[in-house]
Scaffold this active site. Structure first.
Site, short mmCIF file in Angstrom:
data_model
loop_
_atom_site.label_atom_id
_atom_site.label_comp_id
_atom_site.label_asym_id
_atom_site.label_seq_id
_atom_site.Cartn_x
_atom_site.Cartn_y
_atom_site.Cartn_z
N GLU A 194 113.61 -46.33 -0.52
CA GLU A 194 112.88 -47.27 0.32
C GLU A 194 111.60 -47.71 -0.38
O GLU A 194 110.97 -46.91 -1.09
CB GLU A 194 112.53 -46.57 1.64
CG GLU A 194 111.66 -47.36 2.60
CD GLU A 194 111.16 -46.51 3.77
OE1 GLU A 194 111.08 -47.04 4.88
OE2 GLU A 194 110.86 -45.32 3.55
N ASN A 206 110.73 -54.28 6.56
CA ASN A 206 111.07 -53.20 5.63
C ASN A 206 112.57 -53.34 5.38
O ASN A 206 113.38 -53.06 6.27
CB ASN A 206 110.72 -51.84 6.26
CG ASN A 206 110.82 -50.70 5.27
OD1 ASN A 206 111.48 -50.80 4.25
ND2 ASN A 206 110.17 -49.60 5.59
N LYS A 266 114.92 -52.62 8.56
CA LYS A 266 114.71 -51.35 9.25
C LYS A 266 114.44 -51.55 10.74
O LYS A 266 113.60 -52.35 11.14
CB LYS A 266 113.54 -50.60 8.61
CG LYS A 266 113.33 -49.17 9.09
CD LYS A 266 112.26 -48.53 8.23
CE LYS A 266 111.96 -47.09 8.63
NZ LYS A 266 110.95 -46.50 7.73
N GLU A 289 103.64 -48.54 9.69
CA GLU A 289 104.83 -49.40 9.62
C GLU A 289 104.88 -50.36 10.80
O GLU A 289 105.36 -51.49 10.68
CB GLU A 289 106.09 -48.54 9.55
CG GLU A 289 106.23 -47.81 8.22
CD GLU A 289 107.61 -47.28 7.97
OE1 GLU A 289 108.57 -48.07 8.07
OE2 GLU A 289 107.75 -46.07 7.70
N CYS A 347 115.13 -44.70 5.82
CA CYS A 347 114.18 -43.65 6.18
C CYS A 347 114.38 -43.12 7.60
O CYS A 347 115.32 -42.40 7.86
CB CYS A 347 112.75 -44.15 5.97
SG CYS A 347 111.53 -42.83 5.89
N ASN A 353 110.78 -42.67 2.27
CA ASN A 353 109.47 -42.20 1.82
C ASN A 353 108.94 -41.34 2.96
O ASN A 353 108.49 -41.88 3.97
CB ASN A 353 108.49 -43.37 1.60
CG ASN A 353 108.76 -44.21 0.36
OD1 ASN A 353 107.84 -44.71 -0.28
ND2 ASN A 353 110.02 -44.41 0.04
#
Length: 311
Positions: free
Chosen positions: A49, A109, A126, A145, A171, A196
Site C-alpha cells: 500500500e 487510497n 480502499k 486516512e 490494509c 502500512n
C-alpha cells in the site's frame, strides 16, 4: 478431476520510505525486487500500500500540500513508467498501491493490477478507512486516512488476468471478513493486498505483539474460509522514526502460511501457488451453492430479536 494450475506468486515487501526519498529512488527499488521475483519464477508480484511514498497520513498538513507531495494525478506517470516498462520486458504482472487524485480532484487510497504486457487491468479504492480526520496534537503521530482519502467507490471486484481470478484490497480491509467473502462469491482465486500498519496503536493501549498476531489471523482465517490464496505485502520498518510491522506473507487456502518475510527491509518471497488447492476447498468444504443458506441467517436474526436481518 480438477486440472492442476499453478501461479508463480511473489510478495515484494518494502523497508522504510522516508520523507526525503524521491519517487525515482523508490521505483528503482521496486524494479530491483521485480527482477528478483522474476528470477524465482514469479508471474505476479505484490507491492505494498502507498508504495511510492512514506506513510504520509501520519503527518498533519493541509490537503493541498499532501496532494502536491504524495498523490499521483495519472498512473502510470513519467516517474513510475520504468516499473511498467520492466513488467512488460520481464512478462510479469504486479499489484501496486498508491495515493490517487482523480481528474475531478477526489483523493483515494488506491491499488491497481497490471498484467504482463504492462497494462492496467483492475483498480480498487480502499473502503475501510481507519484512523481519524481531526488533529490530535497529543498523539505521537497522526492516522489521517479519513482526512486525506474518500471512501472507495469501486466496490470489491474480481479481475481475470494471467489465467487467474484476482481480487484485491488494502490494509485495514484485510481485517473485515466481508472483504474476502464478497470476492469469493465472485469466484476469486487469489486476493492480493498491501498494508502500512503502525506498531503503535494511538487509539488504545494495544499490546504491540497483537498488531502482528491479528494481522496474520485475519489472512489465515479468510484464506481458509473462502478457499483462496492471500498474498500480503508490507511497507515496514522505521520511517523517519515511526515504526511499522513487517510479516509480509503468502497464505494457502488451507490457512497455512507458506512464505513469510524475516526482515523489515526490502525482501521478496515467492511460491508456486497451486490453484487447484483452492478449488478443492470451494467444491468440497466451502461450497457456497450447496451448503450456504442465507435465508436461515435471516430466520435466526428475526427469531432471536438480534436486530436487522444481515442478508
Amino acid at each position: 478431476m480438477t486440472t492442476k494450475r499453478t501461479l508463480g506468486l511473489a510478495v515484494a515487501q518494502m523497508g522504510p520510505v522516508h520523507l526525503s526519498d524521491t519517487r525515482e529512488t523508490v521505483v528503482r527499488r521496486l524494479v530491483e525486487m521485480m527482477r528478483d521475483a522474476k528470477g524465482r519464477g514469479a508471474e505476479m508480484v505484490v507491492f505494498p500500500e502507498l508504495a511510492l511514498t512514506t506513510f504520509f497520513p501520519r503527518y498533519w498538513m493541509e490537503e493541498a500540500e499532501a496532494e502536491a507531495r504524495f498523490f499521483e494525478a495519472a498512473m502510470p506517470n513519467a516517474q513510475v513508467q520504468p516499473l511498467f516498462d520492466e513488467a512488460k520486458k520481464l512478462g510479469v504482472g504486479f499489484y501496486l498501491g498508491y495515493a490517487e487524485r482523480t481528474p475531478e480532484g477526489t483523493r483515494y487510497n488506491t491499488a491497481i493490477i497490471v498484467d504482463r504486457a504492462g497494462a492496467i487491468v483492475g483498480k480498487y479504492r480502499k473502503i475501510h478507512l481507519p484512523g481519524h480526520s481531526d488533529h490530535k496534537p497529543d498523539a505521537p503521530f497522526q492516522h489521517l486516512e479519513k482526512k486525506f482519502f474518500e471512501v472507495g467507490d469501486l466496490g470489491f471486484r474480481v479481475f481475470d488476468t494471467m489465467g487467474t481470478r484476482f481480487g484485491m484490497c488494502l490494509c485495514n480491509d484485510r481485517r473485515w471478513p466481508e472483504t474476502y467473502r464478497v470476492m469469493a462469491l465472485q469466484s476469486a482465486e487469489v486476493v492480493v493486498l498491501g498494508y502500512n500498519t503502525p506498531s503503535l496503536n494511538i487509539h488504545w493501549n494495544e499490546p504491540v505483539h497483537l498488531r502482528t498476531t491479528t494481522h496474520l489471523v485475519s489472512l489465515q482465517a479468510n484464506a481458509y474460509q473462502n478457499g483462496i490464496w492471500v498474498a500480503a505485502a508490507a511497507k515496514c520498518g522505521s520511517e523517519d522514526g515511526h515504526h511499522m510491522i513487517g510479516s509480509s506473507a503468502i497464505v494457502a487456502p488451507t490457512g497455512e502460511i507458506v512464505a513469510r518475510t524475516l526482515t523489515e527491509e526490502d525482501e521478496v518471497i515467492c511460491v508456486k501457488a497451486d490453484m487447484s488447492l483452492g478449488e478443492h476447498f470451494r467444491q468440497h468444504v466451502f461450497n457456497f451453492a450447496k451448503h450456504r443458506r442465507p435465508e436461515h441467517y435471516r430466520l435466526i436474526v428475526e427469531r432471536t430479536g438480534a436486530g436487522e436481518p444481515l442478508v
